[in-house]
Design an enzyme around this catalytic site. Structure first.
Site, PDB file in Angstrom:
ATOM      1  N   GLU A 217       0.810  -1.229   0.000  1.00  9.01           N
ATOM      2  CA  GLU A 217       0.000   0.000   0.000  1.00  9.01           C
ATOM      3  C   GLU A 217       0.839   1.274   0.000  1.00  9.01           C
ATOM      4  O   GLU A 217       1.714   1.458   0.848  1.00  9.01           O
ATOM      5  CB  GLU A 217      -0.941   0.016   1.212  1.00  9.01           C
ATOM      6  N   LYS A 233      -8.555  -1.217   1.045  1.00  8.36           N
ATOM      7  CA  LYS A 233      -9.583  -1.563   2.031  1.00  8.36           C
ATOM      8  C   LYS A 233     -10.529  -2.557   1.381  1.00  8.36           C
ATOM      9  O   LYS A 233     -11.149  -2.267   0.356  1.00  8.36           O
ATOM     10  CB  LYS A 233     -10.344  -0.307   2.475  1.00  8.36           C
TER      11      LYS A 233
END
Length: 412
Positions: A217, A233
């Site tokens: 990420e 997410k």
């Protein structure tokens, strides 16, 4: 060195360093900017990154490996820093400035992280020897959870209660585990960089501590006057059915969009008016044996934005706090009995032509006696406590396997 120029691998040596812990005097963002500016990096005006071609001549500064803990990020925004770290030997801010080695001098070998050596070092994938399961003298004990599955599920229920009261819309809940080891932990941590999807794979180490990252990420990236973040997410097993389920889940999509909106708000604090955009929404990416949903949000940097302003806008990362961010951090401090330590912070590279910091999910740390690992997930009103506990375990499993020297399922 996560996000360091690949062309410079093996050609760098340390020039300077900074270490800071919560409780030390000074503002961590200002101290970091001061150090980097003293070595000619344009961190006072980030639109200047890349304004001139980066130099790779001997003796010139290539850039700096930078680590910012979740506690330091909370401190930057005036939020509670949470429970004490279970690995207090790891500083909350580390910066290691590297220069190109002069012809014939070569970089010195990185110090053994537990030898009491004089300085920090960063290594990337392949820099550490003995990466197989039979690395000499390496033994990893059983993992001991800081809370039981029942206690984890109870924390999820408390988070749901806070959401029901309207205290917060979403909150990330993270658990911790540790295991005793024997031998040098640096090769084991370096193995994490080879995990499939580890965009920010590498190790940062110093006397008595080390951090190994396998994060997919992007917390924040700056180049050519543009700032980007790529929040992740939403998680499912990396099967055809798991992909379909992740794409079709209204709960996962709502949770994801909420964090994308938070990312848009974070970047708006740094951006020229009207320049924030969502370049990609809810793309599906693979990390080890998991599908994850990722979006890309970007903006044109406004003039006058420096590194302190950037860090205060994006730290701690919204995908590991929740929304609203300050309210979520208050919930995290109340819910989590063990500090986030080296996890859920930032690790990456700041150079003269780009800044690239990954969010330290999928991250482990070593102190003199134990390895430490953290995993969790975002909680919404629709979360099932037992499913959240299982998701955290699924995220930790590939790291546990690789730290032990076992094989991990390759991408299919």
């Amino acid at each position: 060195m996560p996000a360091a120029p690949t062309r410079c691998a093996g050609r760098l040596r340390e020039r300077d360093r900074l270490r800071w812990r919560v409780g030390d005097p000074g503002d961590p963002a200002a101290l970091l900017a001061e150090l980097l500016a003293a070595h000619g990096l344009p961190v006072g005006e980030l639109t200047r990154l890349g304004a001139r071609p980066a130099r790779h001549d001997p003796g010139t500064v290539c850039g700096a490996a930078v680590f910012v803990s979740a506690a330091a990020g909370a401190r930057l925004v005036g939020a509670p820093t949470g429970a004490a770290s279970p690995a207090p030997a790891v500083p909350d801010l580390v910066a290691v400035v590297y220069e190109h080695a002069r012809d014939g001098s070569g970089p010195p070998p990185p110090p053994a992280p537990f030898s009491g050596g004089p300085r920090d070092a960063a290594v990337g994938e392949g820099d550490a020897p003995g990466t197989g399961a039979a690395a000499a003298g390496w033994r990893l004990g059983d993992w001991v959870e800081s809370w039981s599955p029942a206690a984890h599920a109870a924390a999820v229920e408390r988070a749901r209660a806070a959401i029901g009261r309207g205290d917060v819309y979403q909150v990330n809940v993270v658990g911790h585990a540790s295991a005793r080891y024997a031998g040098d932990p640096l090769p084991a941590l370096a193995r994490l960089a080879a995990l499939p999807g580890a965009r920010y794979g590498g190790v940062l180490s110093g006397p008595g501590w080390a951090v190994g990252c396998a994060s997919p990420e992007t917390l924040v990236e700056v180049s050519a006057g543009r700032v980007r973040t790529r929040p992740i997410k939403g998680t499912r097993p990396a099967t055809a059915a798991g992909r379909r389920e992740l794409l079709a889940s209204p709960k996962e999509r709502a949770e994801h969009v909420m964090i994308v909106d938070l990312a848009r708000n974070d970047l708006a604090r740094l951006a020229r008016t009207g320049s924030v955009r969502v370049d990609e929404l809810y793309g599906i990416r693979r990390w080890c044996d998991l599908w994850q949903a990722e979006s890309t949000v970007s903006a044109v940097l406004d003039d006058g934005m420096g590194l302190p302003e950037l860090l205060r806008a994006v730290c701690p990362g919204g995908s590991v706090t929740g929304a609203p961010k300050l309210a979520a951090l208050e919930q995290i401090a109340a819910l989590e009995p063990v500090g986030r330590g080296a996890s859920m912070g930032a690790l990456g590279w700041i150079g003269p032509d780009h800044l690239d910091l990954g969010l330290t999910i999928r991250t482990a740390a070593a102190d003199a006696e134990r390895l430490h690992l953290w995993a969790g997930g975002g909680i919404t009103w629709g979360s099932d406590p037992h499913a959240e506990v299982a998701e955290a375990a699924a995220k930790a499993a590939p790291l546990r396997a690789r730290l032990a020297g076992n094989a991990v399922t390759p991408p299919g």
